[in-house]
Write a protein that holds these residues in place. Structure first.
Motif, PDB file in Angstrom:
ATOM      1  N   PHE A   1       2.261   0.094  -4.133  1.00 44.96           N
ATOM      2  CA  PHE A   1       2.091  -0.900  -5.200  1.00 44.96           C
ATOM      3  C   PHE A   1       0.633  -1.342  -5.330  1.00 44.96           C
ATOM      4  N   GLU A   2      -0.004  -1.578  -4.198  1.00 41.41           N
ATOM      5  CA  GLU A   2      -1.380  -2.085  -4.200  1.00 41.41           C
ATOM      6  C   GLU A   2      -2.360  -1.073  -4.796  1.00 41.41           C
TER       7      GLU A   2
ATOM      8  N   PHE B   1      -1.742   0.996  -7.323  1.00 38.17           N
ATOM      9  CA  PHE B   1      -1.459   1.425  -8.693  1.00 38.17           C
ATOM     10  C   PHE B   1      -2.694   1.328  -9.599  1.00 38.17           C
ATOM     11  N   ALA B   2      -3.330   0.156  -9.631  1.00 38.46           N
ATOM     12  CA  ALA B   2      -4.433  -0.035 -10.600  1.00 38.46           C
ATOM     13  C   ALA B   2      -5.598   0.928 -10.349  1.00 38.46           C
ATOM     14  N   PRO B   3      -6.119   1.014  -9.107  1.00 35.03           N
ATOM     15  CA  PRO B   3      -7.209   1.983  -8.911  1.00 35.03           C
ATOM     16  C   PRO B   3      -6.777   3.425  -9.154  1.00 35.03           C
TER      17      PRO B   3
ATOM     18  N   MET C   1      -4.298   4.547 -11.252  1.00 31.91           N
ATOM     19  CA  MET C   1      -4.166   4.793 -12.695  1.00 31.91           C
ATOM     20  C   MET C   1      -5.550   4.875 -13.340  1.00 31.91           C
TER      21      MET C   1
ATOM     22  N   VAL D   1      -2.537   8.413 -20.666  1.00 27.23           N
ATOM     23  CA  VAL D   1      -1.244   7.914 -20.146  1.00 27.23           C
ATOM     24  C   VAL D   1      -0.075   8.759 -20.650  1.00 27.23           C
TER      25      VAL D   1
ATOM     26  N   SER E   1       7.736   0.898  -9.951  1.00 26.15           N
ATOM     27  CA  SER E   1       8.071  -0.015 -11.060  1.00 26.15           C
ATOM     28  C   SER E   1       6.915  -0.120 -12.063  1.00 26.15           C
ATOM     29  N   LEU E   2       5.691   0.018 -11.576  1.00 19.04           N
ATOM     30  CA  LEU E   2       4.537  -0.085 -12.484  1.00 19.04           C
ATOM     31  C   LEU E   2       4.375   1.191 -13.313  1.00 19.04           C
TER      32      LEU E   2
ATOM     33  N   GLN F   1       6.876   1.198 -16.072  1.00 17.33           N
ATOM     34  CA  GLN F   1       6.565   0.422 -17.273  1.00 17.33           C
ATOM     35  C   GLN F   1       5.385   0.981 -18.054  1.00 17.33           C
ATOM     36  N   ALA F   2       4.520   1.697 -17.360  1.00 15.07           N
ATOM     37  CA  ALA F   2       3.328   2.216 -18.047  1.00 15.07           C
ATOM     38  C   ALA F   2       3.604   3.529 -18.779  1.00 15.07           C
TER      39      ALA F   2
ATOM     40  N   HIS G   1      15.580   0.895  -5.997  1.00 13.52           N
ATOM     41  CA  HIS G   1      15.296  -0.507  -5.657  1.00 13.52           C
ATOM     42  C   HIS G   1      13.877  -0.898  -6.045  1.00 13.52           C
ATOM     43  N   TYR G   2      12.972   0.079  -6.094  1.00  9.92           N
ATOM     44  CA  TYR G   2      11.591  -0.228  -6.483  1.00  9.92           C
ATOM     45  C   TYR G   2      11.507  -0.586  -7.970  1.00  9.92           C
ATOM     46  N   GLY G   3      12.496  -0.157  -8.757  1.00 11.09           N
ATOM     47  CA  GLY G   3      12.484  -0.383 -10.206  1.00 11.09           C
ATOM     48  C   GLY G   3      12.226   0.922 -10.930  1.00 11.09           C
TER      49      GLY G   3
END
Lengths: 202, 242
Positions: free
Chosen positions: B48-49, B51-53, B55, B64, B84-85, B88-89, B107-109
């Motif tokens: 999760f941590e 994801f941003a770097p 992506m 995308v 989960s991220l 959604q992306a 469970h992560y989404g």
């Protein structure tokens, strides 16, 4: 998780807890009504005025149970909305970070669509939360109305009980237990309303 | 997040890792993408941590809407807790992951991404004209575990096999194999539970033509170091905690 979100989770959890107590008490009222009916039947003419009251108490308890059941379902929905809103908000902030970090990337602009979408979904969730809170508050108000009615009935029951001769003690006990139960329901529901009303206009 | 192109032909393999901004309390991991003309596959896309770097780094190579496939070698959080991220992306993506972990991974989404369950005997992933092989690697270390083999690039993405937990800023490639074994030993002995599973995997992998063995943590093996690794792993006793 920010303070607002934490408060939402706590409010929804506390409502569920308060409502489960209300459900137990409403069932106790129903039992008290059945008990009162049996006593009134044995008392015959001496408790003639008490008999229709027992039916009314029973009806009130049934309605309260049904309504609390509905509110419980609404509370579960509200919890789901809270979880979804939490996730969407988290995504929106992460997507914002992606846009910030990908400044010079060839395809950086392709993230703007998902960012906009995440923002819209987050705002939709917030609106949905407020709508569900308003709905829940209205339902809770109805339960409080029932609780107030139960207290009036309890007062009438005491008057009728005073004319029931040797059954006075038993019927007064019934009236007392209905009154106490209604009082507790009123207080519990009031706490639910207070927990939720914070979010009505937030 | 640093990126290194490890193969360039009709398609590309790019490795991402050694993120300088990564919080110290999470383990460093290698993420990979396979980029074809119109599609992009993310292999073990990360926690999760990250994801941003991650992506942001991928956006240097693909838009995308062309990130069409994700692969999770197994269910661990450092592999796929960002699901989960991505969910959604990405608007039109599939997650290829072990069949036995589907109910757990969700469970992560995972609502919009299509979960493509990988059966125990593996399968393939098609990206444009490229066909990647999904190689079973059960109990290495997860009970439902797969690796990805690219016969054109001769790359085996080997998940936790070949992994080393190293200090920040470690080089991307193994340079001195013997010295590197000390960085891998405890990880393999403690995380890998079964000598039987290890032998079955080595037997399977020795039949593949591999130039690059690309693990999810630590350095990448190239050329003769691939065979050296297989020999070293073959001789290692694992499952030492019992």
């Amino acid at each position: 998780m920010n303070n607002q979100t934490k408060a939402q989770f706590i409010a929804v959890a506390s409502i569920t807890s308060e409502l489960s107590a209300v459900m137990v008490i409403a069932k106790e009222i129903s039992l008290a009504a059945a008990n009162a009916k049996a006593i009134a039947f044995r008392a015959g003419d001496k408790a003639k005025g008490f008999q229709p009251i027992t039916d009314f108490i029973n009806e009130l308890a049934k309605e309260t149970i049904e309504r609390v059941d509905t509110i419980n379902k609404l509370a579960i929905l509200l919890y789901q909305v809270t979880v979804t809103e939490f996730r969407k908000t988290l995504s929106f902030h992460r997507f914002e970070l992606v846009v910030k970090m990908s400044g010079s990337a060839v395809y950086a602009d392709s993230m703007l669509g998902p960012l906009e979408e995440a923002k819209n979904e987050m705002m939709d969730c917030r609106r949905q939360f407020k709508r569900d809170v308003a709905l829940l508050l209205a339902q809770l108000e109805a339960v409080m109305h029932h609780a107030r009615a139960a207290r009036v009935i309890a007062a009438n029951s005491r008057i009728e009980a005073s004319q029931a001769g040797e059954y006075l003690q038993s019927l007064q006990t019934v009236a007392e237990s209905v009154d106490n139960a209604a009082h507790t329901i009123h207080d519990n529901v009031q706490r639910c309303r207070m927990a939720l009303s914070l979010f009505r206009n937030s | 997040m640093k990126s290194t192109k490890i193969y360039e032909g009709s398609h590309q393999w790019i490795m991402f890792g050694r993120d300088e901004n990564k919080p110290n309390y999470i383990v460093d991991s290698n993420q990979y993408i396979v980029r074809t003309q119109k599609r992009c596959l993310l292999l073990d896309p990360g926690g999760f941590e990250l994801f941003a770097p991650m992506m942001a780094a991928v956006l240097h190579h693909a838009p995308v809407e062309q990130i069409t496939d994700l692969f999770a070698s197994h269910q661990d959080p450092d592999v796929i807790s960002s699901l989960s991220l991505w969910d959604q992306a990405l608007t039109n993506a599939k997650l290829h992951a072990p069949e036995i972990w589907e109910g757990f991974l969700r469970h992560y989404g995972c609502e919009s991404i299509e979960y493509v369950p990988i059966p125990d005997n593996g399968g393939t992933i098609k990206l444009d004209s490229l066909e990647l092989q999904i190689i079973p690697a059960h109990y290495l270390h997860s009970s439902g575990n797969f690796h990805i083999y690219d016969p054109q690039a001769k790359i085996l993405m080997s998940g936790d096999v070949g992994a080393a937990l190293e200090a920040p800023g470690a080089p991307m490639f193994v340079d001195k194999f013997d010295a590197h074994t000390e960085k891998m030993r405890y990880f393999h002995q403690r995380w890998m539970p079964s000598n039987q599973a290890k032998r079955a995997w080595i037997e399977r992998v020795r039949n593949l033509d591999i130039d690059i063995l690309a693990p999810q943590h630590g350095r990448i093996f190239k050329g003769d170091d691939v065979k050296r690794f297989l020999d070293w792993f073959d001789a290692l006793q694992v499952g030492i905690a019992v």
